[in-house]
Write an enzyme that holds these catalytic residues in place. Structure first.
Site, PDB file in Angstrom:
ATOM      1  N   LYS A  52       0.835  -1.215   0.000  1.00  0.00           N
ATOM      2  CA  LYS A  52       0.000   0.000   0.000  1.00  0.00           C
ATOM      3  C   LYS A  52       0.867   1.262   0.000  1.00  0.00           C
ATOM      4  CE  LYS A  52      -2.170  -1.218   3.853  1.00  0.00           C
ATOM      5  NZ  LYS A  52      -1.511  -2.509   4.140  1.00  0.00           N
ATOM      6  N   ARG A  78      11.121  -1.836  11.891  1.00  0.00           N
ATOM      7  CA  ARG A  78       9.815  -1.332  12.358  1.00  0.00           C
ATOM      8  C   ARG A  78       9.329  -2.225  13.507  1.00  0.00           C
ATOM      9  NH1 ARG A  78       4.755  -0.125   8.297  1.00  0.00           N
ATOM     10  NH2 ARG A  78       3.487  -1.378   9.687  1.00  0.00           N
ATOM     11  N   ARG A 107      -1.170  -9.216  13.032  1.00  0.00           N
ATOM     12  CA  ARG A 107      -1.658  -8.225  12.063  1.00  0.00           C
ATOM     13  C   ARG A 107      -2.434  -8.921  10.934  1.00  0.00           C
ATOM     14  NH1 ARG A 107       3.927  -5.713  10.760  1.00  0.00           N
ATOM     15  NH2 ARG A 107       2.899  -4.503   9.119  1.00  0.00           N
ATOM     16  N   ARG A 131     -10.267   0.563   8.378  1.00  0.00           N
ATOM     17  CA  ARG A 131      -9.647  -0.680   8.834  1.00  0.00           C
ATOM     18  C   ARG A 131     -10.667  -1.684   9.372  1.00  0.00           C
ATOM     19  NH1 ARG A 131      -3.936  -0.157   8.425  1.00  0.00           N
ATOM     20  NH2 ARG A 131      -2.997  -1.876   9.544  1.00  0.00           N
ATOM     21  N   ARG A 172      11.953  -6.374   5.567  1.00  0.00           N
ATOM     22  CA  ARG A 172      11.908  -4.989   6.036  1.00  0.00           C
ATOM     23  C   ARG A 172      12.385  -4.896   7.490  1.00  0.00           C
ATOM     24  NH1 ARG A 172       6.367  -1.778   5.668  1.00  0.00           N
ATOM     25  NH2 ARG A 172       5.893  -3.067   7.468  1.00  0.00           N
TER      26      ARG A 172
HETATM   27  P1  AP5 Z   1       4.703  -1.583   1.968  1.00  0.00           P
HETATM   28  O1  AP5 Z   1       4.533  -0.782   0.733  1.00  0.00           O
HETATM   29  O2  AP5 Z   1       5.249  -0.962   3.174  1.00  0.00           O
HETATM   30  O3  AP5 Z   1       3.315  -2.324   2.303  1.00  0.00           O
HETATM   31  P2  AP5 Z   1       2.116  -1.833   3.205  1.00  0.00           P
HETATM   32  O4  AP5 Z   1       0.906  -2.508   2.653  1.00  0.00           O
HETATM   33  O5  AP5 Z   1       2.102  -0.354   3.312  1.00  0.00           O
HETATM   34  O6  AP5 Z   1       2.539  -2.523   4.569  1.00  0.00           O
HETATM   35  P3  AP5 Z   1       2.413  -2.019   6.061  1.00  0.00           P
HETATM   36  O7  AP5 Z   1       3.272  -2.927   6.855  1.00  0.00           O
HETATM   37  O8  AP5 Z   1       2.639  -0.559   6.154  1.00  0.00           O
HETATM   38  O9  AP5 Z   1       0.897  -2.335   6.313  1.00  0.00           O
HETATM   39  P4  AP5 Z   1       0.053  -2.333   7.596  1.00  0.00           P
HETATM   40  O10 AP5 Z   1      -1.322  -2.244   7.059  1.00  0.00           O
HETATM   41  O11 AP5 Z   1       0.353  -3.472   8.485  1.00  0.00           O
HETATM   42  O12 AP5 Z   1       0.588  -1.052   8.391  1.00  0.00           O
HETATM   43  P5  AP5 Z   1      -0.019   0.338   8.796  1.00  0.00           P
HETATM   44  O13 AP5 Z   1       1.115   1.273   8.876  1.00  0.00           O
HETATM   45  O14 AP5 Z   1      -1.216   0.692   8.008  1.00  0.00           O
HETATM   46  O15 AP5 Z   1       5.568  -2.857   1.572  1.00  0.00           O
HETATM   47  C1  AP5 Z   1       5.985  -3.800   2.550  1.00  0.00           C
HETATM   48  C2  AP5 Z   1       7.402  -4.300   2.205  1.00  0.00           C
HETATM   49  O16 AP5 Z   1       7.346  -5.026   0.977  1.00  0.00           O
HETATM   50  C3  AP5 Z   1       8.424  -3.177   2.003  1.00  0.00           C
HETATM   51  O17 AP5 Z   1       9.656  -3.611   2.492  1.00  0.00           O
HETATM   52  C4  AP5 Z   1       8.445  -2.991   0.490  1.00  0.00           C
HETATM   53  O18 AP5 Z   1       9.662  -2.495   0.022  1.00  0.00           O
HETATM   54  C5  AP5 Z   1       8.196  -4.399  -0.003  1.00  0.00           C
HETATM   55  N1  AP5 Z   1       7.463  -4.459  -1.286  1.00  0.00           N
HETATM   56  C6  AP5 Z   1       6.491  -3.594  -1.733  1.00  0.00           C
HETATM   57  N2  AP5 Z   1       6.058  -3.961  -2.945  1.00  0.00           N
HETATM   58  C7  AP5 Z   1       6.747  -5.080  -3.280  1.00  0.00           C
HETATM   59  C8  AP5 Z   1       6.732  -5.940  -4.424  1.00  0.00           C
HETATM   60  N3  AP5 Z   1       5.919  -5.720  -5.460  1.00  0.00           N
HETATM   61  N4  AP5 Z   1       7.556  -7.016  -4.423  1.00  0.00           N
HETATM   62  C9  AP5 Z   1       8.393  -7.249  -3.364  1.00  0.00           C
HETATM   63  N5  AP5 Z   1       8.455  -6.467  -2.256  1.00  0.00           N
HETATM   64  C10 AP5 Z   1       7.628  -5.400  -2.216  1.00  0.00           C
HETATM   65  O19 AP5 Z   1      -0.547   0.043  10.294  1.00  0.00           O
HETATM   66  C11 AP5 Z   1       0.341  -0.255  11.341  1.00  0.00           C
HETATM   67  C12 AP5 Z   1      -0.425  -0.302  12.655  1.00  0.00           C
HETATM   68  O20 AP5 Z   1      -0.963   1.006  12.932  1.00  0.00           O
HETATM   69  C13 AP5 Z   1      -1.642  -1.232  12.682  1.00  0.00           C
HETATM   70  O21 AP5 Z   1      -1.284  -2.555  12.998  1.00  0.00           O
HETATM   71  C14 AP5 Z   1      -2.510  -0.562  13.770  1.00  0.00           C
HETATM   72  O22 AP5 Z   1      -2.038  -0.872  15.055  1.00  0.00           O
HETATM   73  C15 AP5 Z   1      -2.265   0.914  13.523  1.00  0.00           C
HETATM   74  N6  AP5 Z   1      -3.232   1.494  12.577  1.00  0.00           N
HETATM   75  C16 AP5 Z   1      -2.973   2.012  11.335  1.00  0.00           C
HETATM   76  N7  AP5 Z   1      -4.105   2.462  10.773  1.00  0.00           N
HETATM   77  C17 AP5 Z   1      -5.095   2.209  11.643  1.00  0.00           C
HETATM   78  C18 AP5 Z   1      -6.504   2.399  11.614  1.00  0.00           C
HETATM   79  N8  AP5 Z   1      -7.112   2.950  10.545  1.00  0.00           N
HETATM   80  N9  AP5 Z   1      -7.230   2.022  12.702  1.00  0.00           N
HETATM   81  C19 AP5 Z   1      -6.643   1.465  13.787  1.00  0.00           C
HETATM   82  N10 AP5 Z   1      -5.325   1.229  13.870  1.00  0.00           N
HETATM   83  C20 AP5 Z   1      -4.553   1.592  12.797  1.00  0.00           C
HETATM   84 MG    MG Z   2       2.216   1.013   4.927  1.00  0.00          MG
END
Ligand code: AP5
Ligand code: MG
Length: 189
Positions: A13, A134, A145, A89, A128
């Site tokens: 994402k 992280r 997660r 979410r 990562r």
């Molecule tokens: P990346 O692009 O970072 O993927 P992502 O989908 O953004 O992954 P996240 O880990 O950020 O998702 P998440 O939903 O768990 O975290 P969030 O920050 O929203 O890519 C991941 C890796 O893969 C990178 O190393 C990248 O380089 C690699 N990659 C990308 N594309 C690739 C490809 N095509 N091929 C190979 N490798 C690739 O949430 C974190 C926490 O915050 C949650 O657990 C929760 O506690 C809280 N939170 C966030 N939003 C909310 C909400 N709305 N409500 C409540 N709690 C929330």
């Molecule tokens: Mg992300």
């Protein structure tokens, strides 16, 4: 253009949002990034969110809606359009988003669901963890997660499907190839 990016942890994402922002001059609104910034700055909000995020659970809907509403209501987001990454979410947040957008007289044009299987996700996030360290990229938290995603977030896609704005995109392959698939789904290639 107003886009919601959906998909499990590690589905790309954030990576794809960065590309979309550049191509379409949109504002990237990542609730995860905003929460991590609050944790790093040790604000009251960050203090509340820190341990919840480390466990891989969801921060409270009210808290997240507060930071989202503040950002979404700023002139640049209203004018340029935005990409929501990591919100909504759960079904409750989807309801809250509907109400907020109604208030702002806006609507979501496209919801993009990046589909990636669990083995690939674990591989990416383990990679990562080594590079960026992280706090929630450890094996136990990744598993949690993924579970939270399946139980609470996956049903959100159905709501956008009902509205006729959902595109399911295979999220595996090169970043470029996935980006092209998204651009095509947006009808902007
Ligand atoms: P990346 O692009 O970072 O993927 P992502 O989908 O953004 O992954 P996240 O880990 O950020 O998702 P998440 O939903 O768990 O975290 P969030 O920050 O929203 O890519 C991941 C890796 O893969 C990178 O190393 C990248 O380089 C690699 N990659 C990308 N594309 C690739 C490809 N095509 N091929 C190979 N490798 C690739 O949430 C974190 C926490 O915050 C949650 O657990 C929760 O506690 C809280 N939170 C966030 N939003 C909310 C909400 N709305 N409500 C409540 N709690 C929330
Ligand atoms: Mg992300």
């Amino acid at each position: 253009m107003r886009i919601v990016l959906l998909g499990p942890p590690g589905s790309g994402k954030g990576t794809q949002a960065a590309r979309l922002v550049e191509r379409f001059q949109l504002i990237h609104i990542s609730t995860g990034d905003m929460l991590r910034a609050a944790v790093a700055a040790n604000t009251p909000l960050g203090q509340e969110a820190k341990s919840v995020m480390e466990r891989g659970e969801l921060v409270s809907d009210e808290l997240v809606l507060g930071i989202l509403e503040e950002r979404l209501s700023q002139p640049d987001a209203l004018k340029q359009g935005f990409i929501l990454d990591g919100f909504p979410r759960n079904l409750k947040q989807a309801e809250m988003l509907d109400a907020l957008l109604q208030k702002l007289d806006q609507q979501i044009d496209h919801a993009v669901l990046l589909e990636v299987d669990a083995d690939e996700i674990v591989k990416r996030l383990a990679g990562r963890a080594e590079q960026e360290g992280r706090a929630d990229d450890n094996e136990d938290t990744i598993r949690k997660r993924l579970q939270v995603y399946e139980e609470q977030t996956a049903p959100v896609a159905g709501l956008f499907e009902q509205k006729g704005v959902l595109d399911r995109i295979p999220g595996v392959g090169s970043v470029d190839a996935i980006f092209q698939r998204i651009v095509k789904a947006l009808g902007a290639d």
